[in-house]
Design an enzyme around this catalytic site. Structure first.
Site, PDB file in Angstrom:
ATOM      1  N   GLU A 319       4.991  56.186  41.099  1.00 30.96           N
ATOM      2  CA  GLU A 319       5.749  56.041  42.455  1.00 30.96           C
ATOM      3  C   GLU A 319       6.955  55.450  42.084  1.00 30.96           C
ATOM      4  OE1 GLU A 319       5.631  53.102  46.244  1.00 30.96           O
ATOM      5  OE2 GLU A 319       4.602  52.660  44.524  1.00 30.96           O
ATOM      6  N   HIS A 320       7.218  54.622  41.254  1.00 28.09           N
ATOM      7  CA  HIS A 320       8.469  53.999  40.530  1.00 28.09           C
ATOM      8  C   HIS A 320       8.453  54.134  39.249  1.00 28.09           C
ATOM      9  CE1 HIS A 320       7.476  51.312  44.072  1.00 28.09           C
ATOM     10  NE2 HIS A 320       8.670  51.501  44.493  1.00 28.09           N
TER      11      HIS A 320
END
Length: 435
Positions: A319-320
């Protein structure tokens, strides 16, 4: 190519999902049949809230009076950043048309959805940033009616800072509802009379599962799971910064993965040494979350080359994704699977989560292999159109008739035949299937 794991996770983001699914399905079915009354029952059961569900304009205005001016200024700053980035995205998605051949013009239009439902977490933490990210982006895209829901506190209602933020960002309706009952109410049009065309926003596993089950009947931003962070770091990285960036995401929840891919074994070992002490510095709830997340989901991998690091990172599809390495342009050009990319130690996930501008509602659980995060494009339908003159119909109809007959679709072929017969009655055409 060899990958050495100094720390390997015992669990994955999919752990325990089956237990949640049955519970969520039952609540959705119950609310769909029982309507607003059943949604109120669940609000009383899960949120201990028996007050108004639809937050009145007066209550929204009163909430603003409870928010300190400094916090208002900070929220306005973040809102401006997110709005400006969303406006830039919108400008990059123009309507278009093209003349494919003389007389045949085709195009597409980007049409905003009529209604959107934005879930804003407000249980353990007051996620004003999620209110900004979802509602601002929907309104920038041109959505006519934006519904927001957020869990109320017993005896208090929706967090005043969240209400202030929702007003600032342009939410048309606000529901004092959390969990599955909030998602269901937005999807079914309860309390507002507007059925959401799309459901967006982060939430716990029950919220995520509700959106997954409803997908198809409504659109959703993505299949979301617990928040994730992956850091790629070489020998130039600062181990203290790397460690804090891992801990900063682990505090989200007991099942929030934090991963490190290191190109330097010494750095990896130092980060592993630092993380437990940093977790111990956190407040009680945050510390409990981070301890469990790091113990059960944290990983540290050591690789031999940046190509290997990039390949492993793309397999995670985090995600990040933070890159603490030299030659950042190489990484920007090479990496392909991530929700949002943070290049260099000067930026960090927290900046993206709260303030910097790009949206923080992002794909998890490997979904970054096929989708990006929330953007104005998620609230737009790119629909096509076409028109022709009779001269262009002459060519298109002949090919259409032959292909349709090849496929055995005589009705389709007849729709082409009749046009040729009407406008070109004196011509003979070869309309039989080829071969």
């Amino acid at each position: 190519m060899a990958t050495e794991y100094l720390k390997k996770a015992d669990k994955t983001a999919a752990t325990g999902e089956q237990d949640v699914r049955q519970t969520v399905q039952q609540i959705l079915d119950d609310i769909e049949v029982g309507g607003e009354a059943r949604a109120r029952d669940y609000a009383a059961k899960f949120d201990r809230w028996e007050g108004d569900i639809l937050v009145s304009p007066e209550a929204r205005a009163a909430a603003a009076e409870k928010v300190p001016q400094k916090l208002k200024d900070d929220i306005r700053f973040a809102h401006d950043q997110v709005r400006r980035f969303a406006e830039a995205q919108l400008a990059a998605l123009p309507d278009t048309e093209v003349e494919l051949q003389p007389g045949l013009i085709a195009g597409h239009r980007n049409i905003p959805m009529a209604a959107a439902g934005c879930y804003v977490p407000g249980g353990r933490y007051a996620h004003v940033a999620s209110a900004i990210m979802s509602v601002t982006t929907a309104k920038t895209a041109g959505v006519e009616h934006v519904i927001a829901c957020s869990p109320p506190k017993p005896g208090e209602g929706v967090n005043p800072a969240i209400l202030y933020t929702l007003d600032l960002c342009g939410a048309d309706s606000v529901l004092a509802l959390g969990g599955v009952q909030g998602v269901a109410s937005m999807a079914f049009g309860l309390f507002t009379g507007h059925k959401a065309d799309i459901l967006v926003g982060p939430g716990n596993q029950f919220v995520a599962e509700a959106k997954r089950i409803l997908y198809g009947r409504v659109g959703i931003d993505m299949f979301a799971g617990p928040t994730e962070v992956l850091v790629i770091a070489d020998g130039t990285a600062d181990p203290e910064i790397v460690a804090w960036d891992l801990v900063g995401q682990a505090e989200h929840g007991y099942n929030s993965p934090a991963w490190l891919i290191a190109l330097d074994r010494g750095l990896a070992a130092e980060v592993e040494r630092l993380v437990p002490g940093m977790i111990a510095e956190l407040p009680d709830l945050n510390r409990t979350n981070a301890e469990a997340a790091w113990r059960d989901y944290g990983e540290i991998a050591v690789v031999e080359s940046r190509d290997e690091a990039a390949e492993l990172s793309d397999a995670y599809a985090a995600e990040h994704l933070e890159v603490h390495c030299s030659d950042l342009d190489w990484w920007l050009g090479r990496l392909r699977n991530y929700g949002s990319l943070f290049l260099g130690e000067e930026t960090t996930v927290a900046f993206g989560d709260k303030t910097s501008g790009p949206n923080h509602i992002l794909p998890t659980k490997g979904a970054a292999r096929y989708t990006g995060g929330l953007s104005v494009g998620k609230f737009l339908k790119s629909v096509t159109w076409q028109r022709m003159n009779r001269a262009s119909t002459r060519d298109i109809a002949q090919v259409t008739a032959r292909i349709s007959r090849l496929e055995g679709m005589e009705g389709h072929a007849k729709t082409a035949d009749i046009r040729l017969a009407k406008w070109f009655p004196d011509e003979d055409f070869d309309l039989a299937a080829a071969g």
